[in-house]
Every structure is written in structure tokens, then in C-alpha cells.
Design an enzyme around this catalytic site. Structure first.
Site: not given
Ligand code: BGC
Length: 379
Positions: A130, A205, A342
Site C-alpha cells: 500500500h 480501502h 478494492e
């Protein structure tokens, strides 16, 4: 940071939108706390018809709350998160955040462009997850404007990620625009440009629980994923490179199936992920938006469809929620209390030339859109 004049103009735009009799959608802007260094964080609430609303904060361009009615019209926040800024600054679970510069994992935190190798900040064992140690979720975005769109309310946020930020090449200017329209649709649109070749993969997210934040396990909620294949991973969550058939596995959600039905199946992939934490290869028919997934809560009648233009969808069952966070509803978050869906490019794409490319070059514009459609069945 946003200038006072820009803020004033945006507030006037919001007020105009709110008072437009042709539109039931409204946008409201207000403070949402201050970081330790004195930076003010803002919140924008977008309200559509029938009690559905989304609240976005400028820290991480985060979807902080998402409120939707059940089959009896009772409104609940259907996304996990905190009602204060500290909840986002202090906790590492990416609640509702915008993820970048590269969502999901990059093996060994390394990739190459035109033969030149780049090393990223590693924050997940030796891998990068991420974006790195201080990804887009931990930076302050600028609320640019609340565009006045008929029958909708919107907030546009920008973040400029400098050349070398977390190890990525090129200065990347990213925008995310959240729009709520009167059809109960939340549209998240991303754009990015760069001044050097780089890689980009942006996503949201949010942890969804259609029964409501803090209501416990989501294992009875019914999920459909429009995918015949998924990308199996190694024990570190890195794709092996294979596209595997979902048929005959716990990864087959082509027919609506309770999330918990096969989560303890003993399948090696499920053990690696501690539950579902995988990327599905979405079935696409041409360009534009395609149907990715539908979640439905039989208890409340709420449902959410996700449509996007992205090749992949990460379905993650909150496997690392370990009770150390107390959310906005005053309840501890535990494993299986929510799911993330996602929309994204496949994990580790820069190291898999046969996966759809995530390369962005100067002069090109990265553009992607995800639509969430909310409804409730009849009582
Ligand atoms: C990843 C998980 C990770 C989680 C962190 C998900 O998108 O797939 O592996 O632990 O994000 O919140």
C-alpha cells in the site's frame, strides 16, 4: 494547504449546491481536527437522496463514514472507521483510505523501468504494501473544490507525491473525486500525471459491513464476484504469476455465497491469507465499467454493487483486525468484522510483464473510476 480564498469559494459553491431546488444532493465542509504539526484536517459530507451520505476527510483522502438506510429506512454507518482524527493517524489498518502510489504488494520492494531498478520503502516484511511506510493514506490531501454537478454533490482532493517519495520515480500529481448522486451511487474517480515514467495503482480501502459498523461478523453476508479466475499467492501474499480457475475452490463467488461458508476450508491459499486476501481477475466485456461484485446483508436488506474499469478486485476479510482498535461505534474490531473490495491492478504487476501494465509515462493521464450502488430490499 488550501488558501482561505479557495476555501471561501468552495464553501459558496457548496452553499449554492445545497440550496439548488433541482438537486437533493448536498455538500458540507467542516473542520476534522488538527495534526500534531498544526495542519488542519477538513471533512466534506456528501449527502444524496434517501439518507445515503459519505464523509471524506483530507487526511489520506479517507472515506470516514458511509451512511445508508436498511429495508425499514434505518440509517447506519456501513463502513468501519473512527470518529476522530487520532483513530486514523494512530492505527495502521487503512480504514477507508485512498491507497497509493501503488496499492497492494510489490515483491521485495523492488521493480525496474527501462532496466533501471528502484527500491521502495519496505513495510510488510521485505515487501512494500500500500505505497510504503508513508503512503498516500498517511498524507494530507488538499480539498480543491466541491464541483457543482446537477443532481450530485462532489469533493475533489489532490496530493502531489514528490520524485523519490517512498522510492518511486517521478513527481506524481494525483486527484480523487468522490461524487454522490441522487441514484444512491458513490462514484470514486482517480486521475494522475507524472513527470517521469513511474508506476501507479490507486484504490480505496473501505471496510464494509452492511449490517453496520460495530455489528460483528460479516460471515452471513452474501457476496458475488464476477470472476472466473484469481491470482494465487505465496505465503507472503505475492502472486505466483498463475491465473487459477475459481471453479471447485472456496474462491468461486460467481453465485452469491455467504462470506463465511468456506473460510475455514483448509485450502492452502486460505491459510496463506488467514482468510480471503486475494485478487480476483474480473470478467470484463470490453472497455468502460463492468460489474465487479455485489454484497448483500439478509439481516438488514442492504446491498452494494461495485462497478469499475479495473482488471482486478482484492477481496480481504479483515484478517488482521486484532481487537486493538475501537471504532466509531465504540466496539473493538475483530477478524471478520468487515470486508474490503478494492478495485485495482493485480498485486506486484511491475514484476509480472504478462499482467496488465501499471506504467505511467509523462504526457499520459492515469484515469480510473469505481461506482458503488446502494439499495435495500423491500420490508
Ligand atoms: C491487504 C492485506 C493487508 C490489509 C491491511 C489489504 O488490502 O490485502 O494483506 O493486511 O490490506 O489493511
Amino acid at each position: 494547504m488550501i488558501g482561505a480564498k479557495t476555501a471561501l469559494l468552495a464553501m459558496c459553491a457548496a452553499a449554492a449546491l445545497a440550496s439548488d431546488p433541482a438537486s437533493a444532493a448536498t455538500a458540507r465542509r467542516e473542520p476534522f481536527g488538527t495534526l500534531k504539526d498544526g495542519t488542519a484536517i477538513e471533512a466534506v459530507t456528501l449527502a444524496g437522496a434517501n439518507g445515503v451520505s459519505a464523509r471524506i476527510i483530507s487526511f489520506g483522502a479517507t472515506l470516514q463514514a458511509l451512511k445508508a438506510p436498511d429495508r425499514q429506512g434505518r440509517v447506519a454507518d456501513i463502513e468501519l472507521g473512527s470518529d476522530d482524527l487520532a483513530g486514523y493517524v494512530d492505527h495502521p489498518n487503512y480504514f477507508g483510505s485512498t491507497i497509493g502510489r501503488y496499492a497492494n504488494r510489490i515483491a521485495g520492494g523492488k521493480f525496474a523501468i527501462d532496466g533501471k531498478e528502484y527500491t521502495l520503502a519496505q513495510n510488510n516484511g521485505k515487501n512494500t504494501l500500500h505505497g510504503g511506510k508513508k503512503g498516500f493514506d498517511k498524507n494530507v490531501w488538499t480539498v480543491e473544490a466541491l464541483p457543482g454537478i446537477p443532481e450530485a454533490a462532489a469533493a475533489k482532493l489532490t496530493y502531489v507525491s514528490k520524485d523519490g517519495d517512498e522510492g518511486y520515480p517521478g513527481t506524481l500529481t494525483a486527484t480523487v473525486t468522490y461524487t454522490f448522486n441522487n441514484k444512491n451511487e458513490l462514484i470514486i474517480a482517480y486521475e494522475a500525471t507524472t513527470d517521469k515514467p513511474t508506476i501507479v495503482n490507486l484504490t480505496s480501502h473501505s471496510y464494509f459491513n452492511l449490517a453496520g459498523d460495530g455489528s460483528g461478523s460479516v460471515y452471513d453476508q452474501i457476496l458475488t464476484i464476477n470472476a472466473d479466475k484469481f491470482t494465487p499467492v505465496d505465503a507472503g501474499g505475492i502472486p505466483t504469476g498463475k491465473l487459477a480457475d475459481v471453479a471447485g475452490t472456496p474462491f468461486d463467488f460467481r453465485q452469491g455465497t455467504p462470506i463465511g461458508a468456506r473460510i475455514r476450508s483448509g485450502d492452502e491459499q486460505m491459510v496463506f491469507g488467514r482468510g480471503y486476501d486475494h485478487n480476483w481477475v474480473v470478467n470484463r466485456s470490453g472497455g468502460g465499467l463492468s460489474f465487479d461484485a455485489r454484497a448483500y446483508d439478509p439481516g438488514t436488506g442492504r446491498s452494494m454493487e461495485i462497478w469499475s474499469d479495473q482488471p482486478g478486485l482484492q477481496f480481504y476479510t479483515g484478517n488482521f483486525l486484532d481487537s486493538t482498535t475501537v471504532g466509531a461505534a465504540g466496539k473493538q474490531y475483530r477478524q471478520g468484522d468487515a470486508y474490503c473490495l478494492e478495485t485495482q491492478h493485480f498485486p506486484d504487476s511491475p514484476n509480472h510483464p504478462d499482467f496488465p501494465t501499471t506504467l505511467l509515462k509523462p504526457g499520459e493521464t492515469y484515469k480510473t473510476t469505481t461506482v458503488h450502488k446502494f439499495s435495500a430490499d423491500a420490508s
